[in-house]
Design a protein around this motif. Structure first.
Motif, PDB file in Angstrom:
ATOM      1  N   VAL A   1       0.889  -1.154   0.000  1.00  0.00           N
ATOM      2  CA  VAL A   1       0.000   0.000   0.000  1.00  0.00           C
ATOM      3  C   VAL A   1       0.927   1.204   0.000  1.00  0.00           C
ATOM      4  O   VAL A   1       1.770   1.345   0.894  1.00  0.00           O
ATOM      5  N   ASN A   2       0.807   2.038  -1.007  1.00  0.00           N
ATOM      6  CA  ASN A   2       1.757   3.132  -1.173  1.00  0.00           C
ATOM      7  C   ASN A   2       1.082   4.496  -1.144  1.00  0.00           C
ATOM      8  O   ASN A   2      -0.032   4.667  -1.633  1.00  0.00           O
ATOM      9  N   ASN A   3       1.810   5.441  -0.587  1.00  0.00           N
ATOM     10  CA  ASN A   3       1.475   6.867  -0.653  1.00  0.00           C
ATOM     11  C   ASN A   3       0.155   7.245   0.018  1.00  0.00           C
ATOM     12  O   ASN A   3      -0.591   8.075  -0.497  1.00  0.00           O
ATOM     13  N   LEU A   4      -0.102   6.650   1.192  1.00  0.00           N
ATOM     14  CA  LEU A   4      -1.248   7.074   1.990  1.00  0.00           C
ATOM     15  C   LEU A   4      -0.912   8.416   2.630  1.00  0.00           C
ATOM     16  O   LEU A   4       0.159   8.577   3.218  1.00  0.00           O
ATOM     17  N   HIS A   5      -1.793   9.373   2.525  1.00  0.00           N
ATOM     18  CA  HIS A   5      -1.596  10.669   3.169  1.00  0.00           C
ATOM     19  C   HIS A   5      -2.374  10.658   4.482  1.00  0.00           C
ATOM     20  O   HIS A   5      -3.595  10.511   4.479  1.00  0.00           O
TER      21      HIS A   5
ATOM     22  N   SER B   1       3.961   4.458   3.236  1.00  0.00           N
ATOM     23  CA  SER B   1       3.908   3.307   2.334  1.00  0.00           C
ATOM     24  C   SER B   1       4.289   2.066   3.131  1.00  0.00           C
ATOM     25  O   SER B   1       5.161   2.115   4.001  1.00  0.00           O
ATOM     26  N   ILE B   2       3.628   0.950   2.809  1.00  0.00           N
ATOM     27  CA  ILE B   2       3.823  -0.296   3.555  1.00  0.00           C
ATOM     28  C   ILE B   2       4.098  -1.433   2.587  1.00  0.00           C
ATOM     29  O   ILE B   2       3.431  -1.565   1.560  1.00  0.00           O
TER      30      ILE B   2
ATOM     31  N   VAL C   1       7.541  -6.697   7.814  1.00  0.00           N
ATOM     32  CA  VAL C   1       6.854  -5.474   7.406  1.00  0.00           C
ATOM     33  C   VAL C   1       7.880  -4.359   7.279  1.00  0.00           C
ATOM     34  O   VAL C   1       8.771  -4.211   8.115  1.00  0.00           O
ATOM     35  N   GLU C   2       7.735  -3.588   6.215  1.00  0.00           N
ATOM     36  CA  GLU C   2       8.568  -2.410   5.980  1.00  0.00           C
ATOM     37  C   GLU C   2       7.640  -1.205   5.830  1.00  0.00           C
ATOM     38  O   GLU C   2       6.674  -1.255   5.067  1.00  0.00           O
ATOM     39  N   VAL C   3       7.915  -0.150   6.596  1.00  0.00           N
ATOM     40  CA  VAL C   3       7.102   1.064   6.554  1.00  0.00           C
ATOM     41  C   VAL C   3       8.003   2.239   6.195  1.00  0.00           C
ATOM     42  O   VAL C   3       9.014   2.472   6.854  1.00  0.00           O
ATOM     43  N   LYS C   4       7.611   2.966   5.158  1.00  0.00           N
ATOM     44  CA  LYS C   4       8.317   4.174   4.737  1.00  0.00           C
ATOM     45  C   LYS C   4       7.426   5.368   5.066  1.00  0.00           C
ATOM     46  O   LYS C   4       6.247   5.380   4.705  1.00  0.00           O
ATOM     47  N   ILE C   5       8.003   6.348   5.768  1.00  0.00           N
ATOM     48  CA  ILE C   5       7.259   7.550   6.125  1.00  0.00           C
ATOM     49  C   ILE C   5       8.017   8.772   5.627  1.00  0.00           C
ATOM     50  O   ILE C   5       9.209   8.936   5.920  1.00  0.00           O
ATOM     51  N   VAL C   6       7.316   9.605   4.874  1.00  0.00           N
ATOM     52  CA  VAL C   6       7.874  10.858   4.364  1.00  0.00           C
ATOM     53  C   VAL C   6       7.162  12.003   5.079  1.00  0.00           C
ATOM     54  O   VAL C   6       5.933  12.034   5.140  1.00  0.00           O
ATOM     55  N   LYS C   7       7.958  12.933   5.613  1.00  0.00           N
ATOM     56  CA  LYS C   7       7.398  14.115   6.283  1.00  0.00           C
ATOM     57  C   LYS C   7       7.153  15.183   5.224  1.00  0.00           C
ATOM     58  O   LYS C   7       8.069  15.843   4.768  1.00  0.00           O
ATOM     59  N   LEU C   8       5.904  15.312   4.822  1.00  0.00           N
ATOM     60  CA  LEU C   8       5.562  16.199   3.713  1.00  0.00           C
ATOM     61  C   LEU C   8       5.812  17.674   4.032  1.00  0.00           C
ATOM     62  O   LEU C   8       6.122  18.459   3.132  1.00  0.00           O
TER      63      LEU C   8
END
Length: 127
Positions: free
Chosen positions: A13-17, A38-39, A102-109
């Motif tokens: 699941v990618n790019n959840l805001h 993103s997960i 599980v891999e979680v990517k977090i971007v601080k917008l």
């Protein structure tokens, strides 16, 4: 014949805001910060998937989305986005034994000025 590659299944699941109370700034203002999450979840793989294979042989994508959105507690301040990622991972592991990593990517917008992605990626294997 050994090819050196193992079979695998990864749900994404990618790019959840998502707006989350995180960081120093939101602690001062009590306003959530916008994150892009993103997960990638590695699952136990079936021997084969045919047209009639039931969902029980995989995982519902919406479970991943839930872990990064509605499962995040309201009103809880996460000082580090690493803690947000760990909460998402813990939630996915609690959903069942079918997920092995599980891999979680977090971007601080809020930190992006010209489209760059500033954040973290945290990965954990089931223990």
């Amino acid at each position: 014949m050994q090819t050196g590659f193992d079979d695998f299944l990864t749900l994404e699941v990618n790019n959840l805001h998502v707006d989350v109370l995180t960081g120093i700034y939101s602690e001062e203002t009590h306003l959530p910060q916008p994150l892009r999450i993103s997960i990638r979840a590695r699952l136990t793989i079936a021997d084969h998937y045919d047209p009639g294979t039931p969902l029980s042989q995989s995982k519902n994508y919406m479970d991943l989305k839930h872990a990064a959105s509605t499962a995040l507690p309201d009103g809880v301040h996460f000082t580090l986005i690493e803690a947000v990622a760990d909460h998402v991972i813990d939630t996915i592991f609690l959903q069942g034994d079918d997920v092995t990593h599980v891999e979680v990517k977090i971007v601080k917008l809020a930190l992006s000025e010209r489209g760059e992605e500033i954040g973290i990626t945290l990965g954990r294997s089931r223990k």
